[in-house]
Scaffold this motif. Structure first.
Motif, mmCIF file in Angstrom:
data_model
loop_
_atom_site.group_PDB
_atom_site.id
_atom_site.type_symbol
_atom_site.label_atom_id
_atom_site.label_comp_id
_atom_site.label_asym_id
_atom_site.label_seq_id
_atom_site.Cartn_x
_atom_site.Cartn_y
_atom_site.Cartn_z
ATOM 1 N N ILE A 63 92.182 -37.500 -8.333
ATOM 2 C CA ILE A 63 91.745 -36.638 -9.431
ATOM 3 C C ILE A 63 90.302 -36.176 -9.198
ATOM 4 O O ILE A 63 89.956 -35.001 -9.406
ATOM 5 C CB ILE A 63 91.873 -37.374 -10.783
ATOM 6 N N CYS A 64 89.469 -37.105 -8.754
ATOM 7 C CA CYS A 64 88.076 -36.757 -8.442
ATOM 8 C C CYS A 64 88.018 -35.722 -7.322
ATOM 9 O O CYS A 64 87.294 -34.720 -7.422
ATOM 10 C CB CYS A 64 87.310 -38.016 -8.053
ATOM 11 N N LYS A 97 90.373 -33.629 -6.406
ATOM 12 C CA LYS A 97 90.923 -32.369 -6.903
ATOM 13 C C LYS A 97 89.893 -31.602 -7.723
ATOM 14 O O LYS A 97 89.754 -30.375 -7.580
ATOM 15 C CB LYS A 97 92.166 -32.653 -7.758
ATOM 16 N N GLY A 98 89.142 -32.313 -8.566
ATOM 17 C CA GLY A 98 88.135 -31.646 -9.384
ATOM 18 C C GLY A 98 87.053 -30.989 -8.545
ATOM 19 O O GLY A 98 86.646 -29.855 -8.812
ATOM 20 N N VAL A 131 88.678 -27.959 -6.572
ATOM 21 C CA VAL A 131 88.973 -26.833 -7.461
ATOM 22 C C VAL A 131 87.680 -26.137 -7.880
ATOM 23 O O VAL A 131 87.609 -24.898 -7.928
ATOM 24 C CB VAL A 131 89.760 -27.315 -8.698
ATOM 25 N N ARG A 132 86.644 -26.909 -8.163
ATOM 26 C CA ARG A 132 85.360 -26.306 -8.552
ATOM 27 C C ARG A 132 84.795 -25.453 -7.426
ATOM 28 O O ARG A 132 84.300 -24.351 -7.658
ATOM 29 C CB ARG A 132 84.368 -27.408 -8.918
ATOM 30 N N SER A 135 78.170 -40.571 -11.111
ATOM 31 C CA SER A 135 79.515 -41.013 -11.480
ATOM 32 C C SER A 135 79.800 -42.361 -10.823
ATOM 33 O O SER A 135 79.172 -42.729 -9.827
ATOM 34 C CB SER A 135 80.548 -39.978 -11.036
#
Length: 286
Positions: A23-24, A26-27, A30-31, A118
């Motif tokens: 998920i990290c 992908k984020g 995508v950004r 993070s």
């Protein structure tokens, strides 16, 4: 009460599963892709540079710079065929420097600080940033190859598939170099000078535009500089991959430089060694 404490306690990186890491990733990817799509001039400029060399300079240099039969070629090739791998490397090189620019911009705007605090490991965040940058740059390379194909510059059909791992590894090396440079650039205004200092010597002191044997004949000193240039091996790795071959020396150098540059970037972005120390020393907000 223990349940409430556990609910507000930040999770440690070791508690994350594969799904959270994906998920990290992908984020971040995508950004980066959305940023690229919103900057159409960036895509156009990434194609204009190599296409100018392919359409204009190659036509003029075809009769001046002859290319002998050298590996991986089994016969004489046109000059535009020879420089195509180097032009692919040019796209990767400029894209790597663009990643450096985005890192400096994000650091000044505060986005990078949010990313780096993070709970995910620092090395994973930087690696995800590199993967996002490489994904964008490879898309640009294949867009250029499509235009070159219509211009009559064609590689073997399977070469477009074989070249993908070479593009990926070369892109990772150049993105890691850009990331390492971004840790040294304190202000966005200084990026242009650093870019010119890295891109143009790196590109012209390589076999991207002319064979190494011609450079050796013209200047032994320049030939030695080309051999010490990591971009030289990225171009040769791409060139051989187009013909389904592996240049093992180039593969080893590119892989080694990727690890070296990535390791340097991870150290530079370590809050106890890199950016935090510089921030305390300069009093800046980067």
């Amino acid at each position: 009460m223990p349940e409430k404490v556990a609910a507000v306690t930040p999770a440690k990186s070791g508690a994350f599963g594969l799904r959270h890491y994906l998920i990290c990733l992908k984020g971040i990817v995508v950004r980066e892709c959305l940023r690229f799509l919103h900057q159409r001039e960036r895509f156009i400029s990434s194609l204009v540079r190599p296409l100018v060399w392919l359409f204009i300079f190659a036509a003029g240099f075809r009769q001046v710079l002859g290319v002998s039969i050298i590996p991986p070629y089994k016969t004489y090739v046109l000059y535009e065929v020879y420089i195509t791998p180097g032009l692919c490397g040019m796209i990767l090189l400029f894209s790597g420097m663009q990643s450096s620019l985005s890192m400096v911009y994000d650091r000044e705007m505060g986005n990078m600080r949010i990313l780096l605090v993070s709970p995910f490991p620092r090395w994973y965040l930087l690696l995800s940033k590199m993967l996002a940058g490489v994904s964008v740059s490879i898309t640009q390379v294949y867009a250029f190859l499509i235009v070159a194909w219509f211009w009559g510059v064609k590689a073997p059909p399977l070469g477009y598939l074989f070249v993908l791992p070479a593009l990926f590894l070369s892109g990772m090396m150049l993105c890691a170099l850009g990331m390492l440079l971004s840790s040294m650039i304190k202000q966005l205004e200084n990026f242009a000078g650093i870019m010119n200092f890295v891109i143009f010597p790196g590109y012209f002191a390589s076999p991207a535009l002319y064979p190494l044997w011609r450079i050796q004949e013209a200047s032994p000193l320049l030939y030695k500089l080309c051999l010490a240039n990591p971009f030289t091996y990225a171009v040769e790795l791409i060139r051989f991959a187009f013909y389904g071959q592996v240049d093992w020396v180039s593969l080893g150098v590119v892989a080694g430089c990727t690890l070296l540059f990535l390791g340097g970037a991870i150290i530079a972005y370590d809050p106890s060694r890199g950016l935090m120390i510089r921030k305390q020393g300069t009093g800046g907000n980067d």
